[in-house]
Design a protein around this motif. Structure first.
Motif, PDB file in Angstrom:
ATOM      1  N   SER A  38       0.907   3.997  -2.913  1.00 25.71           N
ATOM      2  CA  SER A  38       0.698   5.504  -2.397  1.00 25.71           C
ATOM      3  C   SER A  38       1.867   6.566  -2.790  1.00 25.71           C
ATOM      4  CB  SER A  38       0.565   5.719  -1.027  1.00 25.71           C
ATOM      5  OG  SER A  38       0.502   6.967  -0.567  1.00 25.71           O
ATOM      6  N   MET A  39       3.123   5.898  -2.645  1.00 23.09           N
ATOM      7  CA  MET A  39       4.373   6.801  -3.130  1.00 23.09           C
ATOM      8  C   MET A  39       4.057   6.997  -4.674  1.00 23.09           C
ATOM      9  SD  MET A  39       5.781   7.728  -0.410  1.00 23.09           S
ATOM     10  CE  MET A  39       7.517   8.334  -1.201  1.00 23.09           C
ATOM     11  N   ASN A  40       4.061   5.977  -5.476  1.00 19.84           N
ATOM     12  CA  ASN A  40       3.795   6.109  -6.968  1.00 19.84           C
ATOM     13  C   ASN A  40       3.042   6.995  -7.173  1.00 19.84           C
ATOM     14  OD1 ASN A  40       6.028   4.208  -7.193  1.00 19.84           O
ATOM     15  ND2 ASN A  40       4.851   2.387  -7.294  1.00 19.84           N
ATOM     16  N   ARG A  41       1.690   6.766  -6.538  1.00 23.77           N
ATOM     17  CA  ARG A  41       0.597   7.640  -6.909  1.00 23.77           C
ATOM     18  C   ARG A  41       0.887   9.111  -6.569  1.00 23.77           C
ATOM     19  NH1 ARG A  41      -2.693   5.548  -4.013  1.00 23.77           N
ATOM     20  NH2 ARG A  41      -2.756   6.942  -2.201  1.00 23.77           N
ATOM     21  N   ARG A  42       1.667   9.484  -5.636  1.00 23.82           N
ATOM     22  CA  ARG A  42       2.060  10.849  -5.009  1.00 23.82           C
ATOM     23  C   ARG A  42       3.007  11.285  -6.216  1.00 23.82           C
ATOM     24  NH1 ARG A  42       2.705  10.861   1.325  1.00 23.82           N
ATOM     25  NH2 ARG A  42       0.700  10.573   1.804  1.00 23.82           N
ATOM     26  N   LEU A  74       0.695  -1.175   0.025  1.00 23.22           N
ATOM     27  CA  LEU A  74      -0.093   0.085   0.084  1.00 23.22           C
ATOM     28  C   LEU A  74       0.665   1.188  -0.062  1.00 23.22           C
ATOM     29  CD1 LEU A  74      -2.794   1.273   0.437  1.00 23.22           C
ATOM     30  CD2 LEU A  74      -2.766   1.129   2.617  1.00 23.22           C
ATOM     31  N   HIS A  75       1.960   1.252   0.668  1.00 22.37           N
ATOM     32  CA  HIS A  75       2.701   2.374   0.834  1.00 22.37           C
ATOM     33  C   HIS A  75       3.500   2.527  -0.488  1.00 22.37           C
ATOM     34  CE1 HIS A  75       5.890   5.106   2.168  1.00 22.37           C
ATOM     35  NE2 HIS A  75       6.800   4.230   2.036  1.00 22.37           N
ATOM     36  N   ARG A  76       3.967   1.429  -1.114  1.00 22.78           N
ATOM     37  CA  ARG A  76       4.615   1.766  -2.541  1.00 22.78           C
ATOM     38  C   ARG A  76       3.520   2.370  -3.451  1.00 22.78           C
ATOM     39  NH1 ARG A  76       7.208  -3.019  -5.662  1.00 22.78           N
ATOM     40  NH2 ARG A  76       5.504  -4.113  -4.808  1.00 22.78           N
TER      41      ARG A  76
END
Length: 532
Positions: free
Chosen positions: A151-155, A147-149
């Motif tokens: 989220s980071m890619n989305r950001r 989920l973190h990855r």
């Protein structure tokens, strides 16, 4: 939640490799129970994950100082007082946009109903029951890491898109604010977009121009071949640059300097053209005014030159070929009395308007100096004083000067007196065949306040011919000055003769110059005098 067997081995090697290759997962445990800390550390002991621990009082102190906590995942133990637990959850959720990915509650089964409902309303990610199962904890962490990855890619994608949109807005703003007219047309020349300056330049509002062909600006000035060459250039993928005359909406003609650049799609096909138009109407009008002024000045300057003269005893003739519209070369002859004539040829330093103005200033006074003073030494001295006074207040480091030959012919005494002030040698023929090449007898005029001026005195018996000229004549005959002088002597010897008038000699020399000269780089002036 339990990890699948193909994701994590018994020694956690896969999860360690996954986390270490994609980044660091920062874990924070908030608890007032030392046993919970030890339990969590034992579960994570065989991984590369780093766990930080804080007590509830420490967290509240940090919040009181407006400090933000940064972690990928925060564990909050239910050993905290309910009010503290919910308050900390709420504060962390407010920070989660930038720093906190997920909040997990570590909770005893007996506290589930007491805390979970309010905690989920605040926005926690999930909870883990105590006592903690190792595989349950690692599975949750693995899920949160994915989920973190994401989220980071989305950001990152959102940031890149925002940057792209901001750059696009900046580009559009720059195009709209440009002080030149800018248009975008399709492959067929139909207008797709114009900036505000286009309206100012052409008078067509955006809604009037878009969809129309660029032919709405066409004037009748250019030929079909001009437009065809322009179109062939841009459709072949090249940039066209040039000046064009167009017509405004109100019918007024204007001039613009324009560049047209093709725009390609991903397949390399030209889809649009961007044109940038600079209004040069005022500049063109100023240039035309300057040319008109130069033509007037040219006529004034040429009107100051002496006309051909011939009587029973003497004749004069000359040519004057400026390298630009105006020149610094000048010649004149004056009848001093019934038996004396004064002749001068000069060359002002430089070319164009500045040198021509100096030349005209000298021309305005030289006639008076020659007819009143007569003596070559005194005339050159007065011209030198005039030049020094003319530039007395000039603080520049430029030396303003001119070279000159001044000759006085006395028909009664059969005497020629000459001063050569830094000028090319005069070619003088006496009594049919005796040639004298008269070189410098003084420095150029206007350089020094005091200097020595000498004059040559030459007596003739029967006849005399003299050629005075500027250095542009020698330069036109050959690149090497010495070679040019030899050619000038040779051609002058072939063009002169006692039976030839001065205008015939000058015409003969002019034909020779034009035959040998490719490009004129300097002003040309030649004067011939013949005593019969």
């Amino acid at each position: 939640m339990v990890l699948k067997n193909n994701l994590v081995g018994k020694d956690h090697s896969i999860i360690n490799q996954h986390w270490s290759s994609t980044g660091t997962m920062n874990l924070l445990l908030i608890t007032d129970n030392e046993a919970v800390r030890v339990e969590i550390e034992q579960v994570l002991n065989e991984t590369e994950l780093v766990l930080d621990c804080l007590a509830s009082d420490e967290v509240k102190q940090l919040f009181a100082m407006d400090k933000e906590l940064s972690a990928t995942c925060v564990f909050i133990d239910d050993s905290l007082a309910k009010s503290d637990l919910l308050s900390i959850c709420s504060t962390l959720i407010e920070q989660s946009t930038e720093h906190i990915l997920s909040i997990l509650l570590l909770i005893d089964e007996e506290n589930q109903q007491n805390v979970l409902e309010e905690a989920f309303e605040i926005g926690i990610f999930d909870f883990i029951k105590k006592p903690i199962e190792k595989w349950d904890l690692l599975g949750r962490l693995n899920a949160m890491w994915h989920l973190h990855r994401e989220s980071m890619n989305r950001r990152k994608n959102e940031a890149a898109m925002n940057d792209l949109l901001e750059q696009f807005r900046l580009n559009i703003s720059a195009l709209k604010a440009a002080a030149n007219a800018i248009t975008i047309t399709d492959r067929n020349g139909r207008i797709a977009w114009v900036n505000p300056y286009f309206t100012k330049l052409t008078g067509y509002a955006e809604h009037e121009a878009v969809g129309k062909n660029m032919r709405i600006l066409k004037s009748s000035v250019h030929t079909k071949e001009f437009y065809q060459q322009l179109w062939d250039t841009i459709t072949s993928g090249k940039v066209w640059r040039g000046q064009i005359t167009n017509r405004r909406k109100d019918g007024i003609i204007y001039h613009e300097e324009m560049s047209i650049t093709p725009v390609y799609n991903k397949l390399g096909i030209i889809t649009h053209f961007i044109s940038i138009k600079e209004d040069i109407t005022e500049r063109k009008e100023m240039e035309q005014q300057r040319l008109d002024d130069l033509q007037v000045a040219k006529r004034v300057q040429q009107s100051a030159l002496s006309l051909p003269f011939e009587d029973e005893e003497i004749d004069f003739s000359a040519i004057y070929l400026p390298s630009s519209e105006l020149a610094g070369d000048m010649y004149s002859w004056f009848k001093i009395d019934e038996t004396k004539y004064g002749v001068i040829v000069l060359d002002v330093m430089g070319h164009g308007v500045p040198s021509s103005l100096v030349s005209m200033s000298v021309r305005s006074v030289v006639g008076g100096f020659i007819t009143k003073t007569i003596d070559p030494v005194k005339v050159i001295k007065e011209l030198n004083d005039h030049m020094l006074e003319l530039f007395r207040h000039d603080d520049s480091y430029i030396n303003h000067y001119f070279t000159a030959i001044y000759m006085v012919v006395d028909l009664k005494k059969k005497l020629v007196e000459v001063v050569n002030a830094g000028h090319p040698s005069a070619l003088l023929f006496f009594d049919d065949d005796e040639l004298i090449e008269l070189k410098h007898t003084a420095v150029p005029v206007g350089l020094f306040d005091q200097y020595e001026i000498k004059k040559e005195q030459i007596h003739y018996k029967t006849n005399f011919q003299g050629l005075l000229y500027t250095d542009g004549v020698v330069d036109a005959l050959a690149d090497d000055y010495d070679e040019g002088m030899q050619l000038l002597k040779k051609h002058y010897d072939g063009c002169k003769g006692n039976s030839m008038r001065s205008d015939e000699t000058i015409a003969c020399l002019e034909r020779t110059l034009k035959e040998r000269m490719n490009v004129q780089t300097d002003d040309i002036c030649m004067l011939h005098v013949r005593i019969k």
